[in-house]
Structures are given as structure tokens and as C-alpha cells.
Design an enzyme around this catalytic site. Structure first.
Site, PDB file in Angstrom:
ATOM      1  N   HIS A   2      -0.052 -12.304   0.992  1.00  0.00           N
ATOM      2  CA  HIS A   2      -0.804 -11.131   0.423  1.00  0.00           C
ATOM      3  C   HIS A   2      -0.829 -11.351  -1.022  1.00  0.00           C
ATOM      4  O   HIS A   2      -0.099 -11.590  -1.907  1.00  0.00           O
ATOM      5  CB  HIS A   2      -0.042  -9.925   0.443  1.00  0.00           C
ATOM      6  CG  HIS A   2      -1.015  -8.623   0.283  1.00  0.00           C
ATOM      7  ND1 HIS A   2      -0.577  -7.288   0.265  1.00  0.00           N
ATOM      8  CD2 HIS A   2      -2.614  -8.592  -0.007  1.00  0.00           C
ATOM      9  CE1 HIS A   2      -1.630  -6.510  -0.142  1.00  0.00           C
ATOM     10  NE2 HIS A   2      -2.653  -7.069  -0.125  1.00  0.00           N
ATOM     11  N   TYR A  20       0.636  -1.107  -0.115  1.00  0.00           N
ATOM     12  CA  TYR A  20      -0.175   0.066   0.013  1.00  0.00           C
ATOM     13  C   TYR A  20       0.782   1.342  -0.088  1.00  0.00           C
ATOM     14  O   TYR A  20       1.334   1.649   1.056  1.00  0.00           O
ATOM     15  CB  TYR A  20      -1.020  -0.125   1.057  1.00  0.00           C
ATOM     16  CG  TYR A  20      -2.041  -1.133   1.273  1.00  0.00           C
ATOM     17  CD1 TYR A  20      -2.201  -1.955   0.186  1.00  0.00           C
ATOM     18  CD2 TYR A  20      -2.247  -1.537   2.658  1.00  0.00           C
ATOM     19  CE1 TYR A  20      -3.217  -3.012   0.330  1.00  0.00           C
ATOM     20  CE2 TYR A  20      -3.225  -2.930   2.690  1.00  0.00           C
ATOM     21  CZ  TYR A  20      -3.518  -3.464   1.575  1.00  0.00           C
ATOM     22  OH  TYR A  20      -4.411  -4.272   1.614  1.00  0.00           O
TER      23      TYR A  20
END
Length: 327
Positions: A139, A56
Site C-alpha cells: 500500500h 483507513y
């Protein structure tokens, strides 16, 4: 705010969690002050579960989250981050990152190896300035699933056994691959993106039954499907799963909004309430980028949804017959 325990661990999360994607500049730039105000509003509103990832904003989200949490008692919150991408410094040469609105100071390198995961954890701890991570996820492993299953999960299990993390799992959008992970490993929790929402019930096919059978908790992320259910009515250009929503999905969202309005509630209120009706879902995680957005979501979260809303949605064919509609 109510809390729940993840799987068979002692790790506790608030039923509403703060998703850190927007802190990294998702869709549009975000300055440090606005990010800090959003996090402060979340803390003041009772949110104590915070989720982030190196991905992110190539580290911006982790850094900004650490700026808040370093000043809080470490036993007072639950923190999760993710592994699978290492951040390698590079000269941005005036370029912006392809995924987030930040300068391209790093490039991402996929790595689900034991050494890569341990390095990723060390890097995340340094960026956040905290002493430990409570929950660690593999992830976005959809395209690297065999490596994540073969090498990544054992590395996470090792970190859990060492006490470095309290719970392990995976954050993905593919319920089929998450189902396989749940059945073939000893994960504690999965973070499911956008596949158990008012617009997508596909997790009911295999994943949620497998989690119930194995004692694995689910955290429902992207409950607004990246925007389509985030407002009382879909706004122009509303996104579904990060792309412009198709006309049929827009019509479906408007029908959901009609039925909510008929009973004095809103689509965002129902969207946050719906996943928590399933017994394996421990919480919903909502990405937020400003203090006003946080306060709106806090006000909407926990609203009393009349049972007739769920009944009407089911009668209209908008809600799967298998979906629980009562706690």
C-alpha cells in the site's frame, strides 16, 4: 452483478467493489451506525468485493468491515486489505489523527519487511475477525518502493504460496512504479488510484499495456478522482486527488458533464463505466460512506452509455485515442 477473475488466480470480484476509505472517517467523522448501514446497503445491492486497509482510520475501516462480513458465509465475498504500515498504540492525548477524522489512538510505522508484513496480516485478521484475506496489496509504496519491491513483494508471494492469501499485488497512484512491479514480479493484480479515469488517462502509456502483456488484472480506484466526477456537476469545493480542483480541471469536468447530459446519462455513470471498457480492468472500486451514497452508486453503475458519448468525448479531445470505447 457481473464478476471477473483476477489474473490467473481463482479469486473473483464483482465489477463494482466497495472502497473502505470513507469507513475510516476520510474527510469527516463517520459513526458506526452509518458505516453499518452503508455496508448493509452494499451487500443488499449485490456488491461482494470489499477493500480496506489498516491505514483507513487507523483500523476503524477494517473493524467496521469485519462487523458486517463475520456474519456472512465466508465463500460469499472477496476481501482485500493492505500492508506497509503497522499501527502502534499510543495515548491520543486529545489529538485527532492527521489523515482521518478519528482519535489518534495509534501511530503508523512504515514497514515493508517480511516480519512487518506478516504482523500486519495477523493484526488485520484480528481487527476484522475473519479467518483469511483473499487479496493482499502493498500500500502506498511510492516513497518506499525499493523496500517494497525487494522485501515486500517476496513476503506477499510467500503468503500466496502458503495459501494464506489468494492473490497479491499493490495499491498505488503512480503508474510508472506499478509498471515496474508488474514487469519485475509475478503479481496478480494492481489497484490503480485515479490514473485511469475520464480525467486522467496516464495509465495507457505503460501500465495497462504491461498488464495486458503479463496477464495482470487492474482494479480502478478513485474513478471519481476523489470527488470531481462524483456528482452530475462539480459541486463548490470539489476535490481532485484530495485537493481543491484547479480551474482547468473544473472546466474539463463540466465539458464531460455537458456531453453526458446531451445523451441522457450522467458524469458518474460514465466515470464508472469507462475503466471497465479496457480488457485488463476487472472492476472499479468506489469509496462510499452512507447507505444513500451506496444506493446512488448502485443505481448509476451499469447504466447503458451510448457509444456516441465516447465518440463525442474523443472528438472534443477529452478522451485519449488509445482508450477502448467498447467491451
Amino acid at each position: 452483478m457481473r464478476t471477473r477473475i483476477l489474473g490467473r488466480t481463482g479469486v473473483e470480484v464483482t465489477e463494482l467493489g466497495f472502497g473502505g476509505g470513507p469507513l475510516g472517517g476520510l474527510f469527516e467523522p463517520l459513526d458506526d451506525a452509518t458505516a453499518a448501514q452503508a455496508l448493509a446497503a452494499a451487500w443488499d445491492g449485490g456488491i461482494r468485493y470489499f477493500d480496506t486497509s489498516p491505514h483507513y482510520g487507523i483500523g476503524h475501516s477494517e473493524r467496521r468491515l469485519g462487523d458486517l462480513l463475520r456474519a456472512k458465509p465466508r465463500t460469499g465475498f472477496t476481501l482485500s486489505t493492505k500492508v506497509g504500515r503497522l499501527l502502534v498504540p499510543q495515548d491520543p492525548a486529545g489529538r485527532m489523527d492527521e489523515a482521518f477524522a478519528v482519535p489518534a489512538t495509534h501511530r503508523r510505522v512504515w514497514d515493508f519487511s517480511r516480519d512487518g508484513i506478516r504482523r500486519s496480516v495477523e493484526d488485520s485478521l484480528a481487527r476484522m475477525g475473519v479467518d483469511r484475506i483473499d487479496v493482499l496489496y502493498l500500500h502506498d509504496a511510492e516513497e518506499h518502493f525499493e523496500a517494497a519491491l525487494r522485501d515486500g513483494y517476496p513476503a506477499l508471494a510467500e503468503l500466496r504460496a502458503e495459501g494464506v492469501v489468494g492473490a497479491v499485488g499493490a495499491g498505488m497512484y503512480d503508474p510508472g512504479k506499478l509498471t515496474r512491479l508488474v514487469r519485475e514480479t509475478d503479481v496478480d493484480v494492481v489497484m490503480l488510484s485515479g490514473r485511469y479515469t475520464l480525467l486522467d488517462h496516464s495509465a495507457l502509456d505503460e501500465l495497462l499495456p504491461a498488464c495486458a502483456e503479463r496477464g495482470v488484472s487492474v482494479l480502478a480506484a478513485s474513478v471519481f478522482n476523489s470527488g470531481l466526477l462524483a456528482t452530475d456537476r462539480p459541486e463548490p469545493g470539489a476535490r481532485f486527488d484530495y485537493a481543491p480542483a484547479a480551474p482547468e480541471l473544473l472546466r474539463r469536468a463540466h465539458r464531460i458533464a455537458d456531453m453526458c447530459e446531451a445523451h441522457g446519462v450522467t458524469a458518474p455513470q460514465a466515470a464508472m463505466a469507462f475503466p471497465l471498457l479496457h480488457p485488463v480492468v476487472a472492476g472499479v472500486v468506489v469509496g462510499m460512506r452512507s447507505a444513500d451514497e451506496v444506493r446512488r452508486n448502485l443505481a448509476a453503475f451499469g447504466a447503458e452509455i451510448p457509444a456516441q458519448v465516447w465518440a463525442d468525448l474523443r472528438t472534443a479531445g477529452l478522451l485519449d485515442e488509445r482508450a477502448p470505447t467498447a467491451p
